[in-house]
Design an enzyme around this catalytic site. Structure first.
Site, PDB file in Angstrom:
ATOM      1  N   CYS A  26      18.062 -38.904  53.151  1.00  0.00           N
ATOM      2  CA  CYS A  26      17.021 -39.784  52.622  1.00  0.00           C
ATOM      3  C   CYS A  26      15.632 -39.181  52.714  1.00  0.00           C
ATOM      4  O   CYS A  26      14.665 -39.775  52.224  1.00  0.00           O
ATOM      5  CB  CYS A  26      17.062 -41.119  53.356  1.00  0.00           C
ATOM      6  SG  CYS A  26      18.716 -41.841  53.392  1.00  0.00           S
ATOM      7  N   HIS A  62       9.355 -46.068  55.593  1.00  0.00           N
ATOM      8  CA  HIS A  62      10.735 -45.798  55.185  1.00  0.00           C
ATOM      9  C   HIS A  62      11.476 -47.125  55.089  1.00  0.00           C
ATOM     10  O   HIS A  62      12.214 -47.361  54.140  1.00  0.00           O
ATOM     11  CB  HIS A  62      11.394 -44.853  56.185  1.00  0.00           C
ATOM     12  CG  HIS A  62      12.721 -44.336  55.730  1.00  0.00           C
ATOM     13  ND1 HIS A  62      12.876 -43.637  54.553  1.00  0.00           N
ATOM     14  CD2 HIS A  62      13.959 -44.413  56.290  1.00  0.00           C
ATOM     15  CE1 HIS A  62      14.157 -43.313  54.403  1.00  0.00           C
ATOM     16  NE2 HIS A  62      14.823 -43.778  55.438  1.00  0.00           N
ATOM     17  N   LYS A  75      11.366 -50.656  49.515  1.00  0.00           N
ATOM     18  CA  LYS A  75      12.826 -50.772  49.432  1.00  0.00           C
ATOM     19  C   LYS A  75      13.274 -52.231  49.402  1.00  0.00           C
ATOM     20  O   LYS A  75      14.409 -52.525  49.015  1.00  0.00           O
ATOM     21  CB  LYS A  75      13.494 -50.053  50.610  1.00  0.00           C
ATOM     22  CG  LYS A  75      13.425 -48.540  50.549  1.00  0.00           C
ATOM     23  CD  LYS A  75      14.197 -47.906  51.709  1.00  0.00           C
ATOM     24  CE  LYS A  75      14.159 -46.382  51.669  1.00  0.00           C
ATOM     25  NZ  LYS A  75      12.838 -45.835  52.042  1.00  0.00           N
ATOM     26  N   PHE A 107      19.415 -39.472  57.445  1.00  0.00           N
ATOM     27  CA  PHE A 107      20.584 -39.179  58.275  1.00  0.00           C
ATOM     28  C   PHE A 107      20.506 -37.720  58.732  1.00  0.00           C
ATOM     29  O   PHE A 107      20.102 -36.841  57.971  1.00  0.00           O
ATOM     30  CB  PHE A 107      21.876 -39.380  57.487  1.00  0.00           C
ATOM     31  CG  PHE A 107      22.325 -40.823  57.364  1.00  0.00           C
ATOM     32  CD1 PHE A 107      21.582 -41.858  57.889  1.00  0.00           C
ATOM     33  CD2 PHE A 107      23.524 -41.126  56.725  1.00  0.00           C
ATOM     34  CE1 PHE A 107      22.008 -43.182  57.772  1.00  0.00           C
ATOM     35  CE2 PHE A 107      23.959 -42.435  56.598  1.00  0.00           C
ATOM     36  CZ  PHE A 107      23.205 -43.476  57.114  1.00  0.00           C
TER      37      PHE A 107
END
Length: 411
Positions: free
Chosen positions: A163, A303, A335, A399
């Site tokens: 990501c 994020h 997001k 990740f």
């Protein structure tokens, strides 16, 4: 002295709008793009919804003869690049082409094509594998196709760091221009991984929200009831230029890129380091790189994945860097509207940050209903907010513990 780097073009293909302006307007409207999956039959999946792009017509951006030879993630990248390059007014020929590069990040790459050909192999044998499988599946082909389209012959490669992929692609592009290795970089990220195997794998790892009865409220970053992220697809592409080069050709400058930092948690495959120490170090390093006074930072695009661990650790990291002032800085997660675009997330979020700065309005964190005592910052809940922004930060954490932070300044 390092070259200064500016942004002259932006392009976006997202679940809440195709085109940068439509994308940003979608963020301001505050309507979630999450809905039940149509790309495949998700009946037996633990999560049966995602943020799909349902109105994308590749023939509007790409020669119809080439469409069938591009994976969907490459189509997104080319479409976003065309908007970005058109906005920039860039026209490159002759020897100057060697000073224009392309670096595109992708977390997953051409998985739609890969899955399709694995099924063909298993069901009908090796002669049914497409001769275009390799160029369609490899992650670097998004940048390759953009270069082919425009004749750009400078640095060109892919970045894949989950990501944080787009954040790293953008950061490396910034450094190449700073260091004089390129005049112009086309950069960003693209992913199209809402597929049976990819979506199923994220389900199995337990990363996705399971609110199948209420997809529209599933992506709720920093809310106490958050239970996982929502898969999304799309691309964001930006044109970076050396400032004097951009000025000499009369380009409109949208923002200046002033800082970049990267690191790794070295902690866990999927979970962020819980103390936020390394994320805080990265944010601080980006601030230092940009020679920014902390009091200048007026907005942070988080994020903010809507997972229990990420949102908590990111909050802790921001507080470590800014101390008491952390609660005065608007922090929002786009997001909440778009879902998580994986390797493209950092690019569309930087675009959101630039437009927020340019228009003096911050997109909200929607679906914020139940405050979490462990997430106690100003998350711009549910409604856009007018605010003049001098400096914005965009965080990307992936990740594998990969971290990237970009700082931009209003011009």
């Amino acid at each position: 002295m390092a070259n200064r780097v500016v942004v002259t073009g932006i392009g976006a293909v997202t679940p809440c709008g195709i085109g940068a302006e439509n994308f940003f307007n979608g963020l301001l409207k505050g309507v979630s793009a999450a809905d039940h999956i149509t790309h495949f039959d998700a009946t037996n999946y633990s999560t049966r919804f995602a943020c799909e792009i349902k109105s994308f017509e590749p023939e509007k951006f790409i020669d119809p003869k080439k469409i069938s030879r591009m994976d969907r993630f490459t189509q997104f990248a080319v479409a976003a690049a065309k908007e970005s390059i058109s906005m920039s007014g860039l026209k490159i020929d002759g020897e100057l082409r060697k000073q224009v590069g392309v670096i595109i990040g992708s977390g997953i790459g051409g998985i739609i094509t890969t899955e399709k050909n694995i099924r063909a192999l298993l069901e009908r044998g090796p002669r049914r594998i497409s001769p275009f499988l390799i160029p369609m599946m490899i992650t670097n082909m998004a940048g390759g196709e953009i270069a082919i389209e425009y004749g750009f012959q400078g640095p060109n490669f892919a970045v894949s760091s989950a990501c944080a992929s787009a954040g790293h692609a953008i950061g490396v592009s910034y450094r190449l221009i700073q260091n004089g290795e390129a005049k112009v970089m086309v950069t960003g990220g693209s992913d199209a991984a809402i597929t049976p195997i990819s979506h199923g794998a994220f389900c199995r790892i337990g990363a996705l929200s399971k609110r199948n009865d209420d997809p529209a409220h599933a992506s709720c970053p920093f809310d106490k009831e958050r239970d996982g992220f929502v898969m999304a697809e799309g691309a964001g592409i930006l044109v970076f230029e050396e400032m004097e080069f951009a000025k000499a050709r009369g380009a409109e400058i949208l923002a200046e890129v002033i800082g970049f930092a990267q690191s790794d948690d070295a902690y866990h495959q999927t979970a962020p380091e819980p103390t936020g120490e390394v994320a805080a170090y990265t944010i601080q390093k980006a601030i230092d790189d940009g020679k920014i006074d902390k009091n200048e930072v007026d907005y942070i695009n988080a994020h903010g994945t809507s997972t229990p661990y990420n949102d908590k650790s990111e909050t802790v990291a921001i507080k470590k860097v800014f101390g008491e002032r952390a609660k005065e800085i608007p922090v929002s997660s786009t997001k909440s509207v778009t879902g998580h675009l994986l390797g493209a997330a950092g690019a569309v979020e930087l675009i959101a940050s630039i437009l927020a700065m340019k228009k003096s309005i911050i997109p909200p964190t929607i679906n914020y209903r139940t405050p979490d005592p462990e997430c106690d910052l100003d998350y711009v809940p549910n409604e856009p907010r007018e605010k003049k922004i001098r400096v914005a930060l965009s965080n990307s954490f992936g990740f594998g513990g990969h971290n990237a932070v970009i700082a931009v300044r209003k011009v």
